[in-house]
Design an enzyme around this catalytic site. Structure first.
Site: not given
Length: 425
Positions: A208, A337
């Site tokens: 990330e 999500k």
């Protein structure tokens, strides 16, 4: 009668994500517009997430998505041609009924979600509206506080850190553009701190975009953040957040959490969190306990009254699991999500359920991402107040931050959530 919103064509293809793994892209063409979407993919996934359909053949080490792509092109697309693209819930429900499984395991959540998001974007395009305004209307004006993952551990990195993400939150900024600047400056300062302590090779990054230094101690990692924030000059503006992803270091056989090689009970781990929150400006902890430990989440939420306790694997953006958490007082915020549940409509339902019950909402990326920036628009559309989309590095992460900068400029007079992360109004 306005036919410009009618769906004329739907096409899916296999593309690759930020980890070089295949994922699904879908394009939707209406009589008056166009939309495309690429679905993300997670590394540490909750047991109860909707099914991400993979081919399990020799291609891409079994991770190909040609079956999901074919499900869109051969099954979903013929059924949806002619639908009004504005009927988002009807379209999402129709796809769920086509699938006929509880977890979208037949057609694949990656197939269904790609269509769901692309339909919304095509409808927004046809209406000549930005996506955030199409979804949220004229009351979408709150810019979220970014949770920037600047040190990676767990499943996202190759170091020995059990906790998966160490994040900075610029709650003292006045705007999203200023918040991003503060975080970027702190990120660069953090790199200097890491290089000075561990050498140049320690500045490699994880999935990330956060650094993955050779550390295994949680406090040592938080000290790195503390030093970087102080050196950058933002000690009063930036706070910390953690994503522990505790299910990843939980041993089900003996009901213990393995931290630095030592087995800890749930109570011992909760005590560790209390100590950390006393010693450092940690204002949010995600997945601090195992995904089935609703009672432990409830206990921790009571113990750390001033801290946001976020359920990711606990809730998996699923309204039924969220309802259980609300009833038990487990956590006080939902990690949203879209690919955990598989449609835009169900994601919005989960967010609204959270809001109605005083829970915060953090709109989130996955570790396997792409240039798709849909979640930036979703975070503003929902007035969520928080977004988690990685470090200020790597194109698949900065795509979301750059979209937020554009949205802020377009709104003209937005409100930055700041310290009111769970209740930005």
């Amino acid at each position: 009668m306005d036919n410009s919103f009618d769906i004329l064509d739907i096409k899916a293809r296999e593309v690759i994500d930020s980890r070089g793994n295949p994922t699904v892209e879908v394009e939707v063409l209406t009589a008056g517009g166009y939309g495309s979407a690429i679905v993300p993919s997670g590394a540490s996934t909750g047991t109860h997430e909707a099914v991400e359909l993979r081919d399990k053949s020799q291609r891409f080490g079994g991770k190909g998505v040609l079956v999901a792509v074919d499900n869109v092109n051969s099954i979903i697309a013929p059924e949806l041609i002619g639908f009004d693209s504005r009927t988002q819930r009807e379209i999402d429900t129709y796809m769920i009924e086509l699938d006929r499984t509880a977890n979208k395991g037949k057609l694949g959540a990656n197939a269904i979600l790609a269509v769901s998001m692309a339909v919304a974007k095509a409808a927004a395009s046809t209406a000549s509206l930005p996506l955030y305004k199409y979804i949220g209307g004229c009351n979408s004006y709150i810019m979220p506080v970014p949770m920037m993952n600047v040190i990676n551990g767990g499943e996202h990195a190759g170091n020995a850190l059990e906790f998966q993400e160490f994040m900075i939150m610029p709650v003292g900024a006045d705007s999203i553009s200023e918040a991003i600047r503060m975080c970027a400056e702190t990120y660069h300062t953090l790199k200097k701190v890491i290089v000075s302590k561990y050498g140049k090779n320690a500045s490699n990054v994880g999935d990330e975009g956060g650094f993955a230094p050779p550390v295994s101690d949680i406090r040592e990692t938080l000290d790195l953040l503390t030093d970087a924030v102080k050196m950058a000059g933002y000690e009063d503006e930036i706070t910390f957040a953690l994503d522990c992803a505790a299910s990843e270091f939980y041993n089900k056989d003996d009901n213990k959490y393995i931290v630095k090689g030592a087995p800890l009970s749930s109570d011992q781990l909760i005590s560790l969190y209390k100590e950390i929150c006393d010693e450092y400006p940690v204002i949010s902890i995600e997945d601090p306990l195992d995904e089935e430990d609703f009672e432990g989440f409830a206990s921790l939420t009571k113990e750390l009254k001033g801290v946001q306790i976020v359920g990711d694997d606990l809730f998996v953006t699923n309204t039924e699991r969220l309802k259980k958490g609300i009833e038990m007082g487990a956590g006080n915020a939902l990690l949203l999500k879209v690919n955990q549940i598989g449609t835009l409509s169900e994601s919005i339902d989960a967010a609204n359920l959270a809001f109605r019950n005083g829970y915060g909402v953090v709109v989130s990326h996955r570790s396997g991402e792409s240039e798709d920036n849909t979640i930036a628009d979703i975070s503003v559309a929902l007035n969520a107040g928080q977004i988690k989309t990685g470090a200020p590095a790597r194109g698949e992460r900065t795509a979301k931050y750059n979209q937020l900068i554009r949205i802020e400029e377009e709104i003209g007079y937005p409100k930055y959530a700041g310290k009111n992360i769970r209740c930005p109004f």
